[in-house]
Design an enzyme around this catalytic site. Sequence first.
Site, short mmCIF file in Angstrom:
data_model
loop_
_atom_site.label_atom_id
_atom_site.label_comp_id
_atom_site.label_asym_id
_atom_site.label_seq_id
_atom_site.Cartn_x
_atom_site.Cartn_y
_atom_site.Cartn_z
N GLY A 251 40.42 -89.03 19.18
CA GLY A 251 40.03 -90.35 18.69
C GLY A 251 41.19 -91.32 18.78
O GLY A 251 41.38 -92.17 17.92
N GLY B 49 41.87 -93.72 20.99
CA GLY B 49 41.71 -94.96 21.74
C GLY B 49 41.65 -96.22 20.91
O GLY B 49 41.73 -97.33 21.44
N ARG B 50 41.50 -96.06 19.58
CA ARG B 50 41.36 -97.24 18.73
C ARG B 50 41.66 -96.86 17.29
O ARG B 50 41.83 -95.69 16.96
CB ARG B 50 39.95 -97.80 18.83
CG ARG B 50 38.88 -96.83 18.40
CD ARG B 50 37.49 -97.32 18.72
NE ARG B 50 36.47 -96.36 18.29
CZ ARG B 50 35.18 -96.45 18.58
NH1 ARG B 50 34.76 -97.45 19.34
NH2 ARG B 50 34.33 -95.55 18.15
N ASP C 246 35.64 -85.02 25.08
CA ASP C 246 34.57 -85.08 24.09
C ASP C 246 34.76 -83.89 23.16
O ASP C 246 34.52 -82.75 23.55
CB ASP C 246 33.20 -85.01 24.78
CG ASP C 246 32.04 -85.03 23.79
OD1 ASP C 246 32.29 -85.03 22.57
OD2 ASP C 246 30.88 -85.02 24.25
N TYR D 104 27.63 -88.18 6.92
CA TYR D 104 29.08 -88.37 6.92
C TYR D 104 29.73 -87.67 5.74
O TYR D 104 30.73 -86.96 5.89
CB TYR D 104 29.41 -89.86 6.89
CG TYR D 104 30.90 -90.15 6.98
CD1 TYR D 104 31.56 -90.03 8.20
CD2 TYR D 104 31.62 -90.54 5.86
CE1 TYR D 104 32.92 -90.28 8.30
CE2 TYR D 104 32.98 -90.80 5.95
CZ TYR D 104 33.62 -90.66 7.17
OH TYR D 104 34.97 -90.90 7.26
N LYS E 21 32.41 -84.51 6.03
CA LYS E 21 33.79 -84.61 5.58
C LYS E 21 34.10 -83.59 4.48
O LYS E 21 35.23 -83.08 4.39
CB LYS E 21 34.09 -86.03 5.10
CG LYS E 21 34.22 -87.02 6.25
CD LYS E 21 35.31 -86.60 7.24
CE LYS E 21 35.51 -87.60 8.35
NZ LYS E 21 36.59 -87.19 9.29
#
Length: 228
Positions: A9, A11-12, A54, A129, A133
């Site tokens: 993750g 990229g941002r 991925d 979510y 988590k």
Amino acid sequence: MPRTALITGGGRGIGADTARVLAADGWDVVVTARSQEQIDAVAAETGGRAVQMDVADRESVDRGFEQVGSVDLLFANAGVGQDEFWRTFEVNVLGVHHCCEAAQRHGVSRIVITGSGSAYLPGAANTSYTSSKAAVCRYGETLNNALDIPVFVISPGMVRTEMTSWAPDDSPWTPPELAPELVRKLATGEYDALAGRYIHAEHDDVDDLRARIDEIRERDLNAIRLQR
């Protein structure tokens, strides 16, 4: 030789910011994500490498780690929030597992996993979510028990990212620099006594926690527990 950190993750958001902080600290940073364009931009900025991956696809993860080679630090940060239930688990839980297994085969010496206060805070309604988590927090703790290397679970807090774009402006936002700095500190090895514990980027001071490690162990603090 420079130490290699692999960030999923990357990229941002928090992943990209952590790549910048670790690169500034002398790490050879590898950023991974499904979006090649995003990670190419972060890699160019940090002088690192970009590897398309991925995390929910074991073969994709294995190919990515083979391309990278030796990994010293894994920051398992990739995640989704508002997605279909099982896809959320595939990314947030199975994806962490795939990456942790692959990292072990490539010599990793430290793992940091992005958890969330949603794992235990009351009042939430997003079943996918929150449940994912909670699972990954427990996964990180038990993985730490199973391995000979330290595994940490952190909460970045409420950070303004694309994932939290749904939140109102008056939400209790966490400064975005805190989570990357926490990862940088944990990567040094100076806080390994806190491995297996849940650490919040804003509300926990790792220097204070380290100084109180005997109390933390005795009272089993910074862990998801049922209190009676």
